[in-house]
Design a protein around this motif. Structure first.
Motif, PDB file in Angstrom:
ATOM      1  N   ALA A 137     -46.126  50.037  21.997  1.00  0.00           N
ATOM      2  CA  ALA A 137     -44.763  50.171  21.565  1.00  0.00           C
ATOM      3  C   ALA A 137     -44.583  51.609  21.035  1.00  0.00           C
ATOM      4  CB  ALA A 137     -44.302  49.437  20.140  1.00  0.00           C
ATOM      5  N   GLU A 138     -45.451  52.260  20.616  1.00  0.00           N
ATOM      6  CA  GLU A 138     -45.473  53.755  20.191  1.00  0.00           C
ATOM      7  C   GLU A 138     -45.228  54.563  21.366  1.00  0.00           C
ATOM      8  OE1 GLU A 138     -48.421  55.101  17.626  1.00  0.00           O
ATOM      9  OE2 GLU A 138     -48.055  53.360  16.091  1.00  0.00           O
ATOM     10  N   THR A 139     -45.963  54.503  22.478  1.00  0.00           N
ATOM     11  CA  THR A 139     -45.575  54.990  23.639  1.00  0.00           C
ATOM     12  C   THR A 139     -44.238  54.931  24.163  1.00  0.00           C
ATOM     13  OG1 THR A 139     -47.876  54.978  24.311  1.00  0.00           O
ATOM     14  CG2 THR A 139     -46.416  55.549  26.172  1.00  0.00           C
ATOM     15  N   LEU A 140     -43.688  53.766  24.100  1.00  0.00           N
ATOM     16  CA  LEU A 140     -42.350  53.235  24.510  1.00  0.00           C
ATOM     17  C   LEU A 140     -41.361  54.107  23.582  1.00  0.00           C
ATOM     18  CD1 LEU A 140     -40.407  51.824  25.931  1.00  0.00           C
ATOM     19  CD2 LEU A 140     -40.659  49.872  24.465  1.00  0.00           C
ATOM     20  N   ALA A 141     -41.754  54.231  22.412  1.00  0.00           N
ATOM     21  CA  ALA A 141     -40.701  54.896  21.274  1.00  0.00           C
ATOM     22  C   ALA A 141     -40.503  56.267  21.843  1.00  0.00           C
ATOM     23  CB  ALA A 141     -41.275  54.589  19.853  1.00  0.00           C
ATOM     24  N   GLY A 142     -41.651  56.870  22.144  1.00  0.00           N
ATOM     25  CA  GLY A 142     -41.773  58.386  22.354  1.00  0.00           C
ATOM     26  C   GLY A 142     -41.239  58.580  23.796  1.00  0.00           C
ATOM     27  N   ALA A 143     -41.261  57.647  24.681  1.00  0.00           N
ATOM     28  CA  ALA A 143     -40.665  57.698  26.061  1.00  0.00           C
ATOM     29  C   ALA A 143     -39.089  57.595  25.807  1.00  0.00           C
ATOM     30  CB  ALA A 143     -41.040  57.103  26.964  1.00  0.00           C
ATOM     31  N   ILE A 144     -38.508  56.810  25.015  1.00  0.00           N
ATOM     32  CA  ILE A 144     -37.019  56.628  24.815  1.00  0.00           C
ATOM     33  C   ILE A 144     -36.644  57.776  24.033  1.00  0.00           C
ATOM     34  CG2 ILE A 144     -35.405  55.292  23.474  1.00  0.00           C
ATOM     35  CD1 ILE A 144     -37.282  52.709  23.978  1.00  0.00           C
ATOM     36  N   ILE A 145     -37.358  58.252  23.057  1.00  0.00           N
ATOM     37  CA  ILE A 145     -36.807  59.573  22.224  1.00  0.00           C
ATOM     38  C   ILE A 145     -36.707  60.816  23.353  1.00  0.00           C
ATOM     39  CG2 ILE A 145     -37.481  61.495  20.682  1.00  0.00           C
ATOM     40  CD1 ILE A 145     -38.727  59.154  18.860  1.00  0.00           C
ATOM     41  N   GLY A 146     -37.609  60.778  24.171  1.00  0.00           N
ATOM     42  CA  GLY A 146     -37.670  61.791  25.164  1.00  0.00           C
ATOM     43  C   GLY A 146     -36.429  61.731  26.311  1.00  0.00           C
ATOM     44  N   LEU A 147     -35.898  60.672  26.276  1.00  0.00           N
ATOM     45  CA  LEU A 147     -34.637  60.597  27.284  1.00  0.00           C
ATOM     46  C   LEU A 147     -33.541  61.678  27.113  1.00  0.00           C
ATOM     47  CD1 LEU A 147     -34.396  56.688  27.351  1.00  0.00           C
ATOM     48  CD2 LEU A 147     -35.029  58.413  29.342  1.00  0.00           C
ATOM     49  N   TRP A 148     -33.492  62.201  25.790  1.00  0.00           N
ATOM     50  CA  TRP A 148     -32.641  63.013  25.583  1.00  0.00           C
ATOM     51  C   TRP A 148     -33.166  64.569  25.626  1.00  0.00           C
ATOM     52  CZ3 TRP A 148     -32.304  58.226  23.782  1.00  0.00           C
ATOM     53  CH2 TRP A 148     -31.120  57.721  24.055  1.00  0.00           C
ATOM     54  N   ASP A 149     -34.376  64.655  25.943  1.00  0.00           N
ATOM     55  CA  ASP A 149     -35.078  66.037  26.378  1.00  0.00           C
ATOM     56  C   ASP A 149     -34.980  66.739  27.685  1.00  0.00           C
ATOM     57  OD1 ASP A 149     -35.951  66.020  23.923  1.00  0.00           O
ATOM     58  OD2 ASP A 149     -37.910  65.063  24.099  1.00  0.00           O
ATOM     59  N   ALA A 150     -34.116  65.921  28.440  1.00  0.00           N
ATOM     60  CA  ALA A 150     -34.023  66.263  29.819  1.00  0.00           C
ATOM     61  C   ALA A 150     -32.581  65.930  30.414  1.00  0.00           C
ATOM     62  CB  ALA A 150     -34.996  65.377  30.851  1.00  0.00           C
ATOM     63  N   ASP A 151     -32.248  66.590  31.219  1.00  0.00           N
ATOM     64  CA  ASP A 151     -30.708  66.381  31.572  1.00  0.00           C
ATOM     65  C   ASP A 151     -30.489  64.993  32.534  1.00  0.00           C
ATOM     66  OD1 ASP A 151     -31.109  67.079  34.321  1.00  0.00           O
ATOM     67  OD2 ASP A 151     -30.714  69.252  33.833  1.00  0.00           O
ATOM     68  N   ALA A 152     -29.477  64.615  32.618  1.00  0.00           N
ATOM     69  CA  ALA A 152     -29.149  63.361  33.281  1.00  0.00           C
ATOM     70  C   ALA A 152     -29.419  63.444  34.753  1.00  0.00           C
ATOM     71  CB  ALA A 152     -27.694  63.145  33.149  1.00  0.00           C
ATOM     72  N   ALA A 153     -29.230  64.564  35.438  1.00  0.00           N
ATOM     73  CA  ALA A 153     -29.462  64.745  36.846  1.00  0.00           C
ATOM     74  C   ALA A 153     -31.150  64.521  36.987  1.00  0.00           C
ATOM     75  CB  ALA A 153     -29.076  66.031  37.179  1.00  0.00           C
ATOM     76  N   THR A 154     -31.851  65.132  36.050  1.00  0.00           N
ATOM     77  CA  THR A 154     -33.274  64.981  36.364  1.00  0.00           C
ATOM     78  C   THR A 154     -33.697  63.492  35.913  1.00  0.00           C
ATOM     79  OG1 THR A 154     -33.548  67.064  35.683  1.00  0.00           O
ATOM     80  CG2 THR A 154     -35.378  65.681  35.419  1.00  0.00           C
ATOM     81  N   LEU A 155     -33.140  62.920  35.139  1.00  0.00           N
ATOM     82  CA  LEU A 155     -33.544  61.591  34.747  1.00  0.00           C
ATOM     83  C   LEU A 155     -33.090  60.444  35.636  1.00  0.00           C
ATOM     84  CD1 LEU A 155     -32.957  61.834  30.844  1.00  0.00           C
ATOM     85  CD2 LEU A 155     -35.090  61.523  32.020  1.00  0.00           C
ATOM     86  N   ASN A 156     -31.861  60.449  36.180  1.00  0.00           N
ATOM     87  CA  ASN A 156     -31.139  59.243  36.786  1.00  0.00           C
ATOM     88  C   ASN A 156     -31.825  58.921  37.875  1.00  0.00           C
ATOM     89  OD1 ASN A 156     -28.824  57.566  36.608  1.00  0.00           O
ATOM     90  ND2 ASN A 156     -27.857  58.705  38.515  1.00  0.00           N
TER      91      ASN A 156
END
Length: 214
Positions: A189-208
């Motif tokens: 759960a803690e790893t998942l939480a960190g990954a979710i927070i990190g979704l806003w550390d990269a731009d959409a074009a990189t993540l999508n």
């Protein structure tokens, strides 16, 4: 363009598990506004105590999720957390009852993505993410039901990513929303939480349309 999760509004749909509480606490600590849903008022109490805004709603219901989207308006992130495991017994042991018990995970992905599609595209950094499993890449006979539901959920999430990209192209504007798949062998759960927070550390074009292994 990268942004911070601070000040963002994130919906955790079907968040009454221990993992849901951990994710909610981490998001709140990072400065996000968390809206958590569940079907049981009693099971939502811990999320309320953690500082989340809680709503009794069924994450698998398009009607409930559409009403939630209309109620809150601006939404920057949606994470369906309906899950569960049924398996074992080889291929012969993959019962219809077990499949039906696993199906709500896919139903939640469908309902939340459809209900919040407009809101996520309206955000300057909309994020949709699902939790999947490494079983999709190597399905076993004893987990065929589970892997099939997860594979279908991933296919739906990828279709969401295509919808985001097409809408941006059609409008002539930048891609601002992203759909991401998190895969885990054993969910921490803690790893998942960190990954979710990190979704806003990269731009959409990189993540999508990315698959991220946890």
């Amino acid at each position: 363009m990268t942004v911070s999760i601070a000040g963002r509004t994130v919906v955790l749909a079907g968040a009454t598990s221990a993992a849901g509480l951990t994710v909610a606490e981490a998001l709140i600590a990072a400065g996000a506004r968390v809206i958590a849903t569940g079907r049981s008022p009693g099971r939502l109490a811990a999320l309320t105590d953690a500082g989340a805004e809680t709503v009794v709603a069924d994450a698998t219901s398009l009607t409930d999720m559409t009403a939630l989207a209309a109620k809150f308006g601006q939404i920057d992130g949606v994470i369906p957390l309906v899950g569960g495991w049924r398996g074992g017994g080889g291929l012969a042991g993959q019962s219809d009852e077990d499949f039906d018990a696993l199906l709500p995970a896919l139903q939640a992905v469908r309902a939340t993505s459809r209900a919040f599609d407009r809101a996520l595209q309206a955000s300057d950094a909309g994020r949709f993410a699902i939790v999947s499993s490494t079983a999709v890449a190597r399905p076993l006979a004893g987990g065929a039901n589970y892997a099939a539901v997860k594979a279908a959920s991933e296919a739906w999430a990828r279709a969401v990513s295509h919808g985001f990209a097409k809408a941006a192209r059609d409008s002539g504007g930048p891609l601002r929303a992203a759909s991401v798949v998190f895969r885990a062998k054993v969910l921490d759960a803690e790893t998942l939480a960190g990954a979710i927070i990190g979704l806003w550390d990269a731009d959409a074009a990189t993540l999508n349309d990315r698959v991220v292994e946890l």
